[in-house]
Design an enzyme around this catalytic site. Structure first.
Site, PDB file in Angstrom:
ATOM      1  N   ASN A 135       0.824  -1.220   0.000  1.00 20.29           N
ATOM      2  CA  ASN A 135       0.000   0.000   0.000  1.00 20.29           C
ATOM      3  C   ASN A 135       0.860   1.273   0.000  1.00 20.29           C
ATOM      4  O   ASN A 135       0.355   2.364   0.213  1.00 20.29           O
ATOM      5  CB  ASN A 135      -0.966  -0.003   1.199  1.00 20.29           C
ATOM      6  CG  ASN A 135      -0.237   0.001   2.542  1.00 20.29           C
ATOM      7  OD1 ASN A 135       0.999   0.008   2.572  1.00 20.29           O
ATOM      8  ND2 ASN A 135      -0.976   0.005   3.629  1.00 20.29           N
ATOM      9  N   GLU A 142       1.690   4.211   7.501  1.00 24.36           N
ATOM     10  CA  GLU A 142       0.611   3.823   6.603  1.00 24.36           C
ATOM     11  C   GLU A 142       0.110   5.043   5.812  1.00 24.36           C
ATOM     12  O   GLU A 142       0.417   6.187   6.175  1.00 24.36           O
ATOM     13  CB  GLU A 142      -0.536   3.220   7.425  1.00 24.36           C
ATOM     14  CG  GLU A 142      -0.153   1.952   8.201  1.00 24.36           C
ATOM     15  CD  GLU A 142      -0.069   0.700   7.323  1.00 24.36           C
ATOM     16  OE1 GLU A 142       0.233   0.807   6.116  1.00 24.36           O
ATOM     17  OE2 GLU A 142      -0.289  -0.397   7.869  1.00 24.36           O
TER      18      GLU A 142
END
Ligand code: GLP
Length: 252
Positions: A135, A142
């Protein structure tokens, strides 16, 4: 800059050589280290290179990017265990000079602050080694992590827990939280190498290549850095336009 090689072996050899050059040039260098399967052949070449060239590693200091919360150093999937297995024990690095975030700390916020400060106190990282998550995460930063972040506690995304589940016997064992160096800490390194190999990373590589600097794609922060190299094998580079390789990327 993108640097593309045919094989994983060539990528790993090149990356290990660049790390060794740094240490030969500056024996007291401060290295930022990463974990993950991408780094295993890199560390293998590094260990071999140190042995062959008899490089003195005794003055080296290292700081790892991240660690799971709740896995102690003896847990085989902790990053502390990984680092000892793949590098620290094999190079006999002294325990006082190797650092990982303390995922077992009862004072996590304080421990995070102290981690970033310890790096700054040594004059910052000379070279930061990075892998990438599917991702686009770097360390455990993140998507949508602030680019101004310092070491902090993160809740892992579902995607990351699924990706990293392959190392655990049961998906439920994958920790939900981790500690990671922040993106600002990473960007303050004098030099950055992001290593990406395998066909399963080709989509994120193409996305990164075409992206602007965007907090939705953490690795795009590297486009702000003056000395960041993205090292790829041909599989990871499979979806890149077939031009401009091994040159400054123009997209993004
Ligand atoms: C983990 C680590 C990252 C690493 C990523 C990719 O999530 N926290 O630092 O870059 O995995 O790992 P791999 O090399 O196994 O694909």
């Amino acid at each position: 800059m993108y640097k593309i090689f045919e094989t994983v072996d060539e990528v790993s050899r090149y990356t290990a050589r660049r790390i060794l050059n740094r240490v030969e040039h500056k024996p007291g260098a401060v290295l930022g280290l990463a974990t993950g399967s991408t780094m295993e052949p890199v560390y293998e070449h590094l260990v071999q290179g140190v042995r062959q060239a008899q490089v003195n590693m005794s003055q080296l200091t290292t700081f790892n990017l991240d660690e799971y919360i709740g896995l102690g150093a003896t847990h085989t999937q902790s990053y502390s265990h990984y680092m000892r297995r793949h590098l620290f024990d094999r190079l006999s690095l002294s325990e006082e000079k190797v650092h990982l975030p303390d995922g077992m700390s009862n004072h996590a916020e304080q421990a995070c602050r102290a981690y970033s400060q310890a790096i700054s106190a040594l004059g910052g990282l000379d070279l930061q080694l990075l892998g990438i998550g599917s991702n686009g995460h770097i360390g455990f930063n993140e998507p949508h992590t602030s680019f101004a972040s310092r070491t902090h506690v993160v809740e892992l995304s579902e995607q990351t827990r699924i990706d990293n589940g392959r190392f655990f016997t049961d998906q439920a064992e994958v920790p939900t939280h981790a500690m990671t160096l922040g993106i600002q800490d990473i960007l303050e390194a004098k030099e950055i190498m992001l290593v990406i190999t395998g066909r399963h990373k080709a989509d994120i590589v193409a996305k990164l290549f075409h992206s602007g600097v965007d907090e939705a794609l953490p690795a795009s922060a590297l486009k702000r850095h003056h000395d960041a190299t993205i090292v790829l094998d041909s599989e990871a580079a499979a979806l890149l336009p077939h031009q401009g390789f091994n040159a400054k990327a123009t997209a993004g």
